[in-house]
Design a protein around this motif. Sequence first.
Motif, PDB file in Angstrom:
ATOM      1  N   GLY A 102      34.939 -32.347  32.856  1.00 37.45           N
ATOM      2  CA  GLY A 102      36.292 -31.619  32.915  1.00 37.45           C
ATOM      3  C   GLY A 102      36.034 -30.615  31.619  1.00 37.45           C
ATOM      4  N   LYS A 103      34.616 -30.677  31.028  1.00 33.74           N
ATOM      5  CA  LYS A 103      34.484 -29.345  29.980  1.00 33.74           C
ATOM      6  C   LYS A 103      34.243 -28.059  30.964  1.00 33.74           C
ATOM      7  N   LYS A 104      34.634 -26.966  30.086  1.00 32.75           N
ATOM      8  CA  LYS A 104      34.753 -25.616  30.663  1.00 32.75           C
ATOM      9  C   LYS A 104      33.343 -25.125  30.822  1.00 32.75           C
ATOM     10  N   VAL A 105      33.117 -24.425  31.641  1.00 35.10           N
ATOM     11  CA  VAL A 105      31.803 -23.804  31.960  1.00 35.10           C
ATOM     12  C   VAL A 105      31.814 -22.418  31.215  1.00 35.10           C
ATOM     13  N   ILE A 106      30.422 -22.273  30.334  1.00 37.30           N
ATOM     14  CA  ILE A 106      30.441 -21.018  29.325  1.00 37.30           C
ATOM     15  C   ILE A 106      30.163 -20.002  30.310  1.00 37.30           C
ATOM     16  N   ILE A 107      30.925 -18.819  29.973  1.00 35.99           N
ATOM     17  CA  ILE A 107      30.812 -17.566  30.836  1.00 35.99           C
ATOM     18  C   ILE A 107      30.068 -16.753  29.681  1.00 35.99           C
ATOM     19  N   ALA A 108      29.039 -16.061  30.456  1.00 34.93           N
ATOM     20  CA  ALA A 108      28.223 -15.296  29.394  1.00 34.93           C
ATOM     21  C   ALA A 108      28.862 -13.798  29.408  1.00 34.93           C
ATOM     22  N   LYS A 109      29.296 -13.497  28.101  1.00 38.05           N
ATOM     23  CA  LYS A 109      30.079 -12.171  27.974  1.00 38.05           C
ATOM     24  C   LYS A 109      29.187 -10.970  26.800  1.00 38.05           C
ATOM     25  N   SER A 110      29.431  -9.883  26.982  1.00 41.24           N
ATOM     26  CA  SER A 110      28.578  -9.054  26.205  1.00 41.24           C
ATOM     27  C   SER A 110      29.897  -7.930  25.594  1.00 41.24           C
ATOM     28  N   ASN A 111      29.720  -7.471  24.430  1.00 38.51           N
ATOM     29  CA  ASN A 111      30.518  -6.410  23.833  1.00 38.51           C
ATOM     30  C   ASN A 111      29.947  -5.110  24.116  1.00 38.51           C
ATOM     31  N   ILE A 112      30.314  -4.106  24.695  1.00 41.36           N
ATOM     32  CA  ILE A 112      29.457  -2.948  24.810  1.00 41.36           C
ATOM     33  C   ILE A 112      30.282  -1.890  24.283  1.00 41.36           C
ATOM     34  N   ILE A 113      29.768  -0.778  23.267  1.00 42.91           N
ATOM     35  CA  ILE A 113      30.306   0.250  23.036  1.00 42.91           C
ATOM     36  C   ILE A 113      29.564   1.597  23.580  1.00 42.91           C
ATOM     37  N   LEU A 114      30.615   2.427  24.165  1.00 45.52           N
ATOM     38  CA  LEU A 114      30.016   3.396  24.954  1.00 45.52           C
ATOM     39  C   LEU A 114      30.463   4.793  24.201  1.00 45.52           C
ATOM     40  N   ASP A 115      29.384   5.817  24.251  1.00 43.70           N
ATOM     41  CA  ASP A 115      29.514   7.158  24.009  1.00 43.70           C
ATOM     42  C   ASP A 115      29.859   7.994  25.295  1.00 43.70           C
ATOM     43  N   VAL A 116      31.017   8.360  25.390  1.00 46.85           N
ATOM     44  CA  VAL A 116      31.470   9.237  26.566  1.00 46.85           C
ATOM     45  C   VAL A 116      31.449  10.881  25.956  1.00 46.85           C
ATOM     46  N   LYS A 117      30.523  11.644  26.520  1.00 53.42           N
ATOM     47  CA  LYS A 117      30.481  13.261  25.949  1.00 53.42           C
ATOM     48  C   LYS A 117      31.252  14.093  27.166  1.00 53.42           C
ATOM     49  N   PRO A 118      32.045  14.900  26.580  1.00 51.83           N
ATOM     50  CA  PRO A 118      32.503  16.001  27.337  1.00 51.83           C
ATOM     51  C   PRO A 118      31.542  17.334  27.631  1.00 51.83           C
ATOM     52  N   TRP A 119      32.049  18.085  28.416  1.00 49.14           N
ATOM     53  CA  TRP A 119      31.262  19.333  28.710  1.00 49.14           C
ATOM     54  C   TRP A 119      31.457  20.537  27.565  1.00 49.14           C
ATOM     55  N   ASP A 120      32.577  20.309  26.930  1.00 46.74           N
ATOM     56  CA  ASP A 120      32.701  21.546  25.865  1.00 46.74           C
ATOM     57  C   ASP A 120      33.979  21.279  25.145  1.00 46.74           C
ATOM     58  N   ASP A 121      34.145  22.074  23.892  1.00 47.56           N
ATOM     59  CA  ASP A 121      35.334  21.594  23.111  1.00 47.56           C
ATOM     60  C   ASP A 121      36.625  21.880  23.707  1.00 47.56           C
ATOM     61  N   GLU A 122      36.697  22.448  24.837  1.00 51.70           N
ATOM     62  CA  GLU A 122      38.100  22.650  25.616  1.00 51.70           C
ATOM     63  C   GLU A 122      38.301  21.489  26.418  1.00 51.70           C
ATOM     64  N   THR A 123      37.601  20.599  26.554  1.00 47.77           N
ATOM     65  CA  THR A 123      37.961  19.271  27.329  1.00 47.77           C
ATOM     66  C   THR A 123      39.132  18.593  26.776  1.00 47.77           C
ATOM     67  N   ASP A 124      39.958  17.985  27.538  1.00 48.30           N
ATOM     68  CA  ASP A 124      41.093  17.343  26.965  1.00 48.30           C
ATOM     69  C   ASP A 124      40.802  15.809  26.909  1.00 48.30           C
ATOM     70  N   MET A 125      40.509  15.428  25.592  1.00 49.35           N
ATOM     71  CA  MET A 125      39.887  14.227  25.371  1.00 49.35           C
ATOM     72  C   MET A 125      40.896  13.119  25.694  1.00 49.35           C
ATOM     73  N   LYS A 126      42.101  13.270  25.559  1.00 44.83           N
ATOM     74  CA  LYS A 126      43.064  12.238  25.844  1.00 44.83           C
ATOM     75  C   LYS A 126      43.147  11.997  27.354  1.00 44.83           C
ATOM     76  N   GLU A 127      43.207  12.992  28.263  1.00 44.83           N
ATOM     77  CA  GLU A 127      43.081  12.874  29.543  1.00 44.83           C
ATOM     78  C   GLU A 127      41.724  12.097  29.915  1.00 44.83           C
ATOM     79  N   LEU A 128      40.688  12.498  29.233  1.00 39.18           N
ATOM     80  CA  LEU A 128      39.223  11.808  29.514  1.00 39.18           C
ATOM     81  C   LEU A 128      39.486  10.320  29.327  1.00 39.18           C
ATOM     82  N   GLU A 129      39.895  10.156  28.262  1.00 37.35           N
ATOM     83  CA  GLU A 129      40.271   8.396  27.957  1.00 37.35           C
ATOM     84  C   GLU A 129      41.030   7.812  28.894  1.00 37.35           C
ATOM     85  N   LYS A 130      42.099   8.584  29.165  1.00 39.33           N
ATOM     86  CA  LYS A 130      42.953   7.772  30.137  1.00 39.33           C
ATOM     87  C   LYS A 130      42.237   7.682  31.484  1.00 39.33           C
ATOM     88  N   LEU A 131      41.299   8.566  31.829  1.00 40.91           N
ATOM     89  CA  LEU A 131      40.756   8.118  33.138  1.00 40.91           C
ATOM     90  C   LEU A 131      39.692   7.106  33.104  1.00 40.91           C
TER      91      LEU A 131
END
Length: 249
Positions: free
Chosen positions: A156-185
């Motif tokens: 009855g013991k639970k099977v251990i599921i391997a997980k990872s924590n990932i931090i991503l850097d997402v870069k836009p094209w320029d300073d006019e990119t709507d970053m809120k919309e980018l995050e939403k997407l």
Amino acid sequence: VKSPKPIALLKNSHFWQGSVLLFSAIAMGFGDLTSSSGLQALNSFLISKSYIEGFVPSQADAVVFAALKGAPACDLAHALRWFNQINSYTGSERSSFPGQKKDVSAYGSAGAAAAAADDDDDDDDIDLFGSDDEADAEAERLKEERLKMYAEKKAGKKVIIAKSNIILDVKPWDDETDMKELEKLVRTIECDGLIWGASKLVALAYGIKKLQISCVVEDDKVGTDFLEEKITEFEDFVQSMDVAAFNKV
């Protein structure tokens, strides 16, 4: 005059060992985080963890971070890695971390040690071979029942599921990119084994900012190639995606 029978509980050495361990664990936690022993405890705790609790930054991280006088020494690599990650957030961002704020003494290895004491008590309840002086049929029957209980508990013991924590850097094209919309997407990307976490904007140059966002993935279901493929599909917003940090949890 017959002497009174001893209480069975007092004869059980496992009971006293478990009680002492549990009492010590409750009182322990990290200890004084301004001392070398407290920092050593924090470093040991973070060997296999990215955060104090859970898979994303929470109030537990904010509380423990506030209890430190500054960055841990370089030889405390795990504590220093965690400190730098939490320090990358502003004070207002740390105050908005999810979770309920508790006293710093509530965090640390106490919970794990207490759980270990509970598991030790559970194991004490299972005697695989019975008493040496019970060789009759009743003793054999009891032994078989205990073996069956032990097998059922193991199954009855639970099977251990391997997980990872990932931090991503997402870069836009320029300073006019709507970053809120980018995050939403980015957050519209959903699949089994993927959980999005905290995010923030980090300045690059010439007014351009990148989106830094964390996620927890199940290793067998989600990989960085999949994330990069899906994120870069938003080609009107995203120039590129990089992996800023990758830690097992």
